[in-house]
Design a protein around this motif. Sequence first.
Motif, PDB file in Angstrom:
ATOM      1  N   GLU A 203      -7.779  -2.598  -1.675  1.00 48.73           N
ATOM      2  CA  GLU A 203      -8.292  -3.716  -2.453  1.00 48.73           C
ATOM      3  C   GLU A 203      -7.399  -4.942  -2.313  1.00 48.73           C
ATOM      4  O   GLU A 203      -6.192  -4.820  -2.127  1.00 48.73           O
TER       5      GLU A 203
ATOM      6  N   PRO B 105      -0.686  -5.029 -10.387  1.00 49.81           N
ATOM      7  CA  PRO B 105      -0.588  -3.590 -10.651  1.00 49.81           C
ATOM      8  C   PRO B 105       0.866  -3.121 -10.530  1.00 49.81           C
ATOM      9  O   PRO B 105       1.585  -3.577  -9.638  1.00 49.81           O
ATOM     10  N   THR B 106       1.271  -2.247 -11.442  1.00 56.23           N
ATOM     11  CA  THR B 106       2.555  -1.585 -11.231  1.00 56.23           C
ATOM     12  C   THR B 106       2.409  -0.692 -10.004  1.00 56.23           C
ATOM     13  O   THR B 106       1.296  -0.406  -9.555  1.00 56.23           O
ATOM     14  N   PHE B 107       3.520  -0.256  -9.439  1.00 59.64           N
ATOM     15  CA  PHE B 107       3.426   0.548  -8.221  1.00 59.64           C
ATOM     16  C   PHE B 107       4.574   1.541  -8.206  1.00 59.64           C
ATOM     17  O   PHE B 107       5.364   1.622  -9.163  1.00 59.64           O
ATOM     18  N   SER B 108       4.659   2.331  -7.151  1.00 58.21           N
ATOM     19  CA  SER B 108       5.741   3.292  -7.015  1.00 58.21           C
ATOM     20  C   SER B 108       6.666   2.824  -5.892  1.00 58.21           C
ATOM     21  O   SER B 108       6.201   2.239  -4.902  1.00 58.21           O
TER      22      SER B 108
ATOM     23  N   TYR C 268      -3.637  -4.426  -2.540  1.00 56.41           N
ATOM     24  CA  TYR C 268      -3.063  -3.559  -3.556  1.00 56.41           C
ATOM     25  C   TYR C 268      -1.923  -2.757  -2.923  1.00 56.41           C
ATOM     26  O   TYR C 268      -1.921  -2.525  -1.717  1.00 56.41           O
ATOM     27  N   PRO C 269      -0.966  -2.298  -3.730  1.00 56.50           N
ATOM     28  CA  PRO C 269       0.117  -1.486  -3.159  1.00 56.50           C
ATOM     29  C   PRO C 269      -0.418  -0.176  -2.590  1.00 56.50           C
ATOM     30  O   PRO C 269      -1.315   0.442  -3.157  1.00 56.50           O
ATOM     31  N   VAL C 270       0.125   0.213  -1.452  1.00 58.76           N
ATOM     32  CA  VAL C 270      -0.183   1.499  -0.814  1.00 58.76           C
ATOM     33  C   VAL C 270       1.156   2.166  -0.525  1.00 58.76           C
ATOM     34  O   VAL C 270       2.035   1.528   0.054  1.00 58.76           O
ATOM     35  N   ASN C 271       1.309   3.413  -0.940  1.00 58.86           N
ATOM     36  CA  ASN C 271       2.613   4.046  -0.726  1.00 58.86           C
ATOM     37  C   ASN C 271       2.522   5.175   0.287  1.00 58.86           C
ATOM     38  O   ASN C 271       1.908   6.205   0.033  1.00 58.86           O
TER      39      ASN C 271
ATOM     40  N   PRO D  59       6.725   7.617  -0.509  1.00 58.41           N
ATOM     41  CA  PRO D  59       7.063   7.780  -1.931  1.00 58.41           C
ATOM     42  C   PRO D  59       8.298   8.650  -2.131  1.00 58.41           C
ATOM     43  O   PRO D  59       8.669   9.438  -1.263  1.00 58.41           O
TER      44      PRO D  59
ATOM     45  N   ASP E  53      10.083  11.857  -3.595  1.00 59.77           N
ATOM     46  CA  ASP E  53       9.694  13.191  -4.028  1.00 59.77           C
ATOM     47  C   ASP E  53      10.357  13.406  -5.379  1.00 59.77           C
ATOM     48  O   ASP E  53      11.575  13.553  -5.463  1.00 59.77           O
TER      49      ASP E  53
ATOM     50  N   GLU F  55      10.414  19.246   4.899  1.00 56.79           N
ATOM     51  CA  GLU F  55       9.804  18.528   3.779  1.00 56.79           C
ATOM     52  C   GLU F  55      10.824  17.855   2.873  1.00 56.79           C
ATOM     53  O   GLU F  55      10.460  17.212   1.905  1.00 56.79           O
TER      54      GLU F  55
ATOM     55  N   LEU G 296      -5.008   1.174   6.978  1.00 56.06           N
ATOM     56  CA  LEU G 296      -4.187   0.968   5.786  1.00 56.06           C
ATOM     57  C   LEU G 296      -2.878   0.288   6.152  1.00 56.06           C
ATOM     58  O   LEU G 296      -2.580  -0.794   5.700  1.00 56.06           O
TER      59      LEU G 296
ATOM     60  N   GLN H 233      -5.188   6.065   9.493  1.00 55.60           N
ATOM     61  CA  GLN H 233      -6.534   5.630   9.092  1.00 55.60           C
ATOM     62  C   GLN H 233      -7.359   5.085  10.249  1.00 55.60           C
ATOM     63  O   GLN H 233      -8.558   5.241  10.287  1.00 55.60           O
TER      64      GLN H 233
ATOM     65  N   GLU I 257      -7.357   5.806  13.440  1.00 56.62           N
ATOM     66  CA  GLU I 257      -7.552   6.696  14.590  1.00 56.62           C
ATOM     67  C   GLU I 257      -8.972   6.567  15.156  1.00 56.62           C
ATOM     68  O   GLU I 257      -9.948   6.677  14.429  1.00 56.62           O
TER      69      GLU I 257
END
Lengths: 320, 355
Positions: free
Chosen positions: A5, A35-38, A101-104, A107, A109, A217, A266, A274, A276
């Motif tokens: 967005e 928007p707040t975000f991470s 908009y923020p996209v993370n 992030p 863990d 991981e 993205l 995204q 591909e």
Amino acid sequence: MSGAEKIAVKVTEIVPVNDLVTRFRFERVDGGALPTFSGGAHTVVEMQDGEITRLNPYSLMSDPMDPSAYTISVRRDDKGRGGSLFMHQKVQVGDEMTISYPVNLFPLDLRAKKHLFLAGGIGITPFLAQIKQLERLGGHWELHYACRTPALGSYVDELTAHHPNETHVYYDDQDQAIDLKNLLDGQPLGTHVYVCGPKGMIDWVRSTAQAEGWPREMVHYEEFLAPQPGKPFEVKLAVSNKVIAVGEHESLLEAIERAGVDAPYLCRGGACGQCETDVIDYAGKFIHRDHWLEEEQQASGKKIMPCVSRFEGRTLVLDR
Amino acid sequence: MTIQFNDETFRDDYTFRNSDWALKRFPFPFHEDSYMYSVNMEQHRGGPEGSVYEKRFDVDEHYVSEMRDRAQVLSEDPLRCQSLPHMTLAGWDVLELIMVSKSEDYPDLFELHRDGNRWRWINKPLGIDDTFTFLDEATLPYGPLEYITRQTQGDFAVLDQRDDNLWMDAGMVTTQADWSLDFDIGMNFFEWHAPVPMAHEKGIFVRALKFLMNIQQGAPARRLNWTMTVNPLLDTSPENYHKWGIQKTTLTPENIGAKQHLRVELQTFFRLPRSNALVFPIRCYLCSFQDLMTVPKWGRRLHRVVRDLPAELATYKGFIDNRPLMLDYLSGFDDGLPTSPGIWPDLETEPPLAK
């Protein structure tokens, strides 16, 4: 419409940080809350550069819980296609721009008992937001930050002033380097490692951690690639039945969008997967530059990531 | 509009009823005369006025009674609400999302007043007026997730996203179609979906996971799912199967219209801002067969769907034994006429039952 967005913003502050890096502050045009975000999230900034629309991702470096403004830092790339030069040379305080908009894709863990951050150069920016987030939540972190010279050490002063015990800085021109093996060896159980910087640094951290027995991981990384210029080439889009020309200074994705064909995306930096796209036919050679496709996929001639990868040859037909 | 809240039960004497208003807005889940799994996602940003899609979190006439039923389930089984330690931040995200959405979407029922981190929340239907400090658990009577989902219809699965997968690491689950949070807690997307027949082979879950992991802030999504429930039970949990499973044997040709309910889940998906987790509200709507049959299009279509459903799915959804009884009943409402596409009742345009 593809991508996240959109938000209409105004540039409210431009601060030169050093010879290469400039910081931009965005507030909403309507004066409302962002928007707040991470920590680790990025925004895609739209730049109207003459005829060309550029969409470049930048990590958000401001306090994720502060909805009044976002800040990003842009490193000037004199050899790039012009996105960072546009930001440095054309954008003025008061300009209205569109950001996503923020996209993370990087992030924290939140299970980690400790977060070990390894930054190289402009790769410091996502960590600035993550540090602010962890300070608010009472998380345990440590930063090791490699810069070329003291003069190019973006935000070193701020970090060492506020977090003298957590921040460790290394200068290339003083032959300082992160003692990675020992550093990893000394971490408490439950530590997660995060690396953001040049490709060589990411590869070094991942391979060293793997050799030291770290689970995959628990090692997180993010590298945004800027699309690189290259020789112009022609592409046939089979679904939309169009033949388009990709210019020297635009990416394949940008050329597809310019032709009015909606394509998903993205990150626009070869990381999220995204965009591909299936290759239907080709005669020539691919210049794959993404982090998404496996090596076998890249070698198969069946897939391409149009945000960063290019093509040289006679025929390329895409399922788009 | 002002909602008239029902005083009703979802157990024992089953006084649950749908008003005419609730029936007309019931989310009938079949857009055609047959059913097969699909990743039937669409954006969740409003819908026709008065429909269950209109608001971010739909509040209807069953709200107060559903919350009373949830409190009773929790008092008997506190493990219906769980949150692993790293999910507390996601719980605050859910609390904020619901409080902001409900106070904006239903200003006559809910109010949120924010002064920095000092928040006052007023929930008029439930008679709640609490002041607390955002991000300080000690200032709420429950954890943030439990606090707000004791005041919100539907189950909630809160999914952590990491290692290219989603993890069921927190939730509030008291109105479920026979699955258990206590069993699934900590599982990843493929693990908790392992019991579903046919969909794995069709590659549904690989595609669904990819879609869900790419849901972004500001762009929520939704889909419908469905099953069958005898008696209007909200709590059809594995934990209580010994109480409700046996009720499936009480259907007769005389009582099936009143007792057999179509159970529809409105599933929505929101990316949470601070934690980057996903919240997956699963809102349950119940409607008796006899109420559904008052809509001619739904009567025709439900008969065809139930008749043609593969046996594996009828078994998984738990009504294979009752299917013959259902078909005897439903066939009386299928005159063989064609149906219009889409889920809406189309009462003005679809012909009345010709039989």
